[in-house]
Design a protein around this motif. Structure first.
Motif, mmCIF file in Angstrom:
data_model
loop_
_atom_site.group_PDB
_atom_site.id
_atom_site.type_symbol
_atom_site.label_atom_id
_atom_site.label_comp_id
_atom_site.label_asym_id
_atom_site.label_seq_id
_atom_site.Cartn_x
_atom_site.Cartn_y
_atom_site.Cartn_z
ATOM 1 N N SER A 251 -10.085 -21.653 25.822
ATOM 2 C CA SER A 251 -9.828 -22.352 24.563
ATOM 3 C C SER A 251 -8.387 -22.144 24.109
ATOM 4 O O SER A 251 -7.835 -21.050 24.191
ATOM 5 C CB SER A 251 -10.782 -21.842 23.487
ATOM 6 N N ASN A 252 -7.759 -23.226 23.657
ATOM 7 C CA ASN A 252 -6.379 -23.158 23.186
ATOM 8 C C ASN A 252 -6.286 -23.254 21.658
ATOM 9 O O ASN A 252 -5.187 -23.260 21.117
ATOM 10 C CB ASN A 252 -5.561 -24.285 23.806
ATOM 11 N N ARG A 253 -7.417 -23.340 21.011
ATOM 12 C CA ARG A 253 -7.400 -23.428 19.556
ATOM 13 C C ARG A 253 -6.777 -22.169 18.975
ATOM 14 O O ARG A 253 -7.167 -21.048 19.307
ATOM 15 C CB ARG A 253 -8.822 -23.614 19.026
ATOM 16 N N GLY A 254 -5.782 -22.341 18.119
ATOM 17 C CA GLY A 254 -5.038 -21.221 17.575
ATOM 18 C C GLY A 254 -3.699 -21.003 18.252
ATOM 19 O O GLY A 254 -2.890 -20.210 17.772
ATOM 20 N N GLN A 255 -3.457 -21.728 19.349
ATOM 21 C CA GLN A 255 -2.180 -21.635 20.039
ATOM 22 C C GLN A 255 -1.072 -22.253 19.194
ATOM 23 O O GLN A 255 -1.312 -23.108 18.331
ATOM 24 C CB GLN A 255 -2.301 -22.342 21.403
ATOM 25 N N ARG A 271 9.906 -27.920 9.898
ATOM 26 C CA ARG A 271 8.689 -28.468 10.491
ATOM 27 C C ARG A 271 7.894 -29.220 9.432
ATOM 28 O O ARG A 271 8.096 -29.023 8.230
ATOM 29 C CB ARG A 271 7.809 -27.356 11.059
ATOM 30 N N LEU A 272 6.989 -30.073 9.881
ATOM 31 C CA LEU A 272 5.990 -30.615 8.966
ATOM 32 C C LEU A 272 5.066 -29.463 8.605
ATOM 33 O O LEU A 272 4.448 -28.847 9.483
ATOM 34 C CB LEU A 272 5.212 -31.757 9.624
ATOM 35 N N GLY A 273 4.977 -29.155 7.330
ATOM 36 C CA GLY A 273 4.319 -27.935 6.898
ATOM 37 C C GLY A 273 2.859 -28.112 6.525
ATOM 38 O O GLY A 273 2.294 -29.205 6.570
ATOM 39 N N GLY A 274 2.256 -26.993 6.133
ATOM 40 C CA GLY A 274 0.914 -26.997 5.582
ATOM 41 C C GLY A 274 -0.212 -26.945 6.592
ATOM 42 O O GLY A 274 -1.385 -27.076 6.204
ATOM 43 N N LEU A 275 0.084 -26.732 7.880
ATOM 44 C CA LEU A 275 -0.965 -26.731 8.891
ATOM 45 C C LEU A 275 -1.295 -25.304 9.325
ATOM 46 O O LEU A 275 -0.417 -24.460 9.485
ATOM 47 C CB LEU A 275 -0.526 -27.544 10.107
ATOM 48 N N HIS A 276 -2.579 -25.068 9.549
ATOM 49 C CA HIS A 276 -3.072 -23.777 10.021
ATOM 50 C C HIS A 276 -3.254 -23.847 11.526
ATOM 51 O O HIS A 276 -3.790 -24.844 12.054
ATOM 52 C CB HIS A 276 -4.401 -23.444 9.334
ATOM 53 N N LEU A 277 -2.797 -22.805 12.246
ATOM 54 C CA LEU A 277 -2.831 -22.844 13.707
ATOM 55 C C LEU A 277 -4.233 -23.064 14.249
ATOM 56 O O LEU A 277 -4.404 -23.718 15.285
ATOM 57 C CB LEU A 277 -2.258 -21.548 14.280
ATOM 58 N N ASP A 279 -7.337 -23.789 12.024
ATOM 59 C CA ASP A 279 -8.150 -24.738 11.262
ATOM 60 C C ASP A 279 -7.666 -26.175 11.403
ATOM 61 O O ASP A 279 -8.442 -27.118 11.171
ATOM 62 C CB ASP A 279 -8.158 -24.349 9.781
ATOM 63 N N ASP A 280 -6.393 -26.374 11.762
ATOM 64 C CA ASP A 280 -5.835 -27.724 11.913
ATOM 65 C C ASP A 280 -5.316 -27.959 13.328
ATOM 66 O O ASP A 280 -4.452 -28.802 13.548
ATOM 67 C CB ASP A 280 -4.690 -27.923 10.913
ATOM 68 N N SER A 281 -5.861 -27.240 14.301
ATOM 69 C CA SER A 281 -5.302 -27.243 15.651
ATOM 70 C C SER A 281 -5.440 -28.593 16.350
ATOM 71 O O SER A 281 -6.559 -29.114 16.494
ATOM 72 C CB SER A 281 -5.986 -26.175 16.509
ATOM 73 N N PRO A 282 -4.335 -29.150 16.847
ATOM 74 C CA PRO A 282 -4.422 -30.394 17.628
ATOM 75 C C PRO A 282 -4.876 -30.148 19.058
ATOM 76 O O PRO A 282 -5.111 -31.115 19.796
ATOM 77 C CB PRO A 282 -2.981 -30.916 17.591
ATOM 78 N N PHE A 283 -5.009 -28.884 19.466
ATOM 79 C CA PHE A 283 -5.442 -28.596 20.827
ATOM 80 C C PHE A 283 -6.893 -29.007 21.059
ATOM 81 O O PHE A 283 -7.281 -29.308 22.181
ATOM 82 C CB PHE A 283 -5.263 -27.112 21.141
ATOM 83 N N THR A 284 -7.723 -29.007 20.017
ATOM 84 C CA THR A 284 -9.083 -29.516 20.147
ATOM 85 C C THR A 284 -9.009 -31.027 20.302
ATOM 86 O O THR A 284 -8.697 -31.743 19.363
ATOM 87 C CB THR A 284 -9.935 -29.150 18.921
ATOM 88 N N GLY A 285 -9.277 -31.500 21.484
ATOM 89 C CA GLY A 285 -9.141 -32.921 21.757
ATOM 90 C C GLY A 285 -7.759 -33.324 22.227
ATOM 91 O O GLY A 285 -7.543 -34.470 22.610
ATOM 92 N N TYR A 305 -9.758 -32.341 13.204
ATOM 93 C CA TYR A 305 -10.027 -31.597 11.979
ATOM 94 C C TYR A 305 -9.573 -32.313 10.718
ATOM 95 O O TYR A 305 -9.916 -31.883 9.615
ATOM 96 C CB TYR A 305 -9.370 -30.215 12.055
ATOM 97 N N GLY A 306 -8.798 -33.377 10.868
ATOM 98 C CA GLY A 306 -8.390 -34.077 9.664
ATOM 99 C C GLY A 306 -7.277 -35.081 9.895
ATOM 100 O O GLY A 306 -6.681 -35.171 10.975
ATOM 101 N N LEU A 307 -7.010 -35.846 8.847
ATOM 102 C CA LEU A 307 -5.883 -36.774 8.791
ATOM 103 C C LEU A 307 -4.885 -36.204 7.793
ATOM 104 O O LEU A 307 -5.264 -35.798 6.686
ATOM 105 C CB LEU A 307 -6.350 -38.161 8.341
#
Length: 405
Positions: A251-255, A271-277, A279-285, A305-307
């Motif tokens: 699993s790469n979630r949290g990378q 960077r574009l801010g406000g993202l959690h490594l 909870d908002d990980s783009p590695f899922t999918g 996880y969201g838009l």
């Protein structure tokens, strides 16, 4: 809303041009497909299939590649680019290949005949500059060419038959180029007075700059061996470059990942801010796409996880979590683009339909617009099923012209 992607999305790839039915607008400046919650329908203007044999068994005029993207150039032509560096220029009606710069995928692609790369991706800034991602050979201990350079053309630079504009490198992802030789440089990608190669490149690299910014230098879970995807233009002098850390088999979630803000001089502005490594990980999918609206200076990202929506200063202005009931259907969509009119264009992964989401001037109202568009999607999909009777969510449409290029 729906009504756009009525084509087979199995092994074939398709490029589609759209217009609103009967609106009489100039096709070179037509809005992108979909429909608003009010139900405005769209119709395909042209469809082509590519990267497959044409009738009679001849090869496709468009070479196969990874991660194909589209860019509508200022003159209305459509540029189709894919990794590691193929670009094909199509007529606005998708009925002719105007020019090609092929670089097929594969570690030995450069050894084949007719290899003449241009860009792995292209985006167009408001002033008509081409914002490109280009590849390099001989990076670290990797085989083949890999996307590694962010580069810009001059405003109004022409791309066409016999015309390959010079691209000025503004950022390097990875500077480990000890294995490069002079033969590995591409003449059209330049830094200073010479082609990019070995030590002649922007410095520091994005890998180094992001490692310092995030305090992850030397970490096995940092930006070493990172990758990047298509840069997006927030304006003529500010761009978003998605960079994500090494992908592991587990699993790469949290990378580590960053949507880096880079100016036209290659300076990392944050960077574009406000993202959690996690909870908002783009590695899922593996959803790393960022799209931008340069006319209104804002950026958008969609993952499982969201838009998310940001202003040009990198401040997160809206987050619609897929854990909340109104936004759960977003997990089934991919973010394709932001249209010139400021709408988000989403594609359903299984039903092969497109959804246009109006974006208000005040991003604080985006959540209500997304919720309304998702509710409208269901009604529109039901109407299309009655009209076109899809088979396994494949949509035949005799009104569309299919060009096997």
């Amino acid at each position: 809303m729906a009504g756009a992607g009525r084509v087979d999305r199995g092994r074939r790839r398709h490029t589609v041009a759209y217009d609103r039915a009967g609106n009489g607008e100039d096709p070179h400046h037509r809005p992108c497909p979909g429909s608003s919650p009010g139900g405005t329908r769209t119709r395909p203007l042209a469809v082509l299939t590519d990267a497959q044999a044409v009738p009679g068994g001849g090869p496709s005029a468009i070479s196969a590649g990874a991660g194909p993207t589209l860019a509508v150039l200022p003159d209305g032509a459509v540029a189709v680019s894919s990794e590691p560096g193929s670009t094909h220029l199509l007529s606005p009606d998708l009925d002719e290949v105007l020019a090609s710069w092929p670089m097929p995928w594969g570690w030995d692609a450069r050894e084949g005949p007719g290899v003449d790369p241009f860009a792995a991706s292209i985006a167009v800034t408001p002033a008509g500059r081409l914002l490109c991602m280009t590849s390099e050979y001989g990076l670290s201990n990797w085989a083949g060419d890999h996307p590694n350079i962010v580069a810009l053309s001059e405003p109004g630079a022409a791309l066409g038959q016999g015309r390959k504009p010079v691209l000025r490198a503004i950022a390097t992802l990875d500077a480990r180029t000890d294995h490069q030789s002079d033969a590995d440089a591409y003449p059209h990608v330049r830094y200073g007075a010479a082609p990019v190669g070995r030590g002649n490149r922007p410095s520091p690299s994005l890998t180094e700059a992001l490692s310092e910014l995030t305090g992850t230098s030397g970490s096995v879970y940092g930006y070493l061996d990172s990758k990047m995807t298509r840069p997006a233009a927030l304006g003529d002098d500010l761009f978003v470059v998605p960079v994500f850390g090494k992908i592991y088999r587990s699993s790469n979630r949290g990378q580590q990942f960053s949507f880096a803000l880079v100016d036209d001089q290659g300076v990392l502005r944050g960077r574009l801010g406000g993202l959690h490594l996690r909870d908002d990980s783009p590695f899922t999918g593996f959803d790393f796409t960022v799209v931008a609206d340069p006319l209104r200076a804002r950026a958008f990202h969609l993952n499982r996880y969201g838009l998310y929506a940001w202003s040009a200063d990198g401040v997160l202005r809206a987050r619609m979590s897929t854990a909340e009931k109104p936004f759960k259907p977003l997990v089934h969509f991919t973010l394709l683009e932001c249209t010139p009119s400021g709408e988000l264009l989403l594609a359903h992964r299984k039903q092969h339909l497109l959804l246009r989401v109006p974006v208000p001037q005040d991003l604080d109202g985006l959540a209500a617009g997304v919720e309304a568009a998702l509710k409208g999607y269901g009604r529109g999909r039901t109407a299309l099923k009655k009209q076109y009777a899809p088979v396994n969510w494949l949509w035949p449409d005799s009104a569309a012209t299919v060009n096997p290029l």
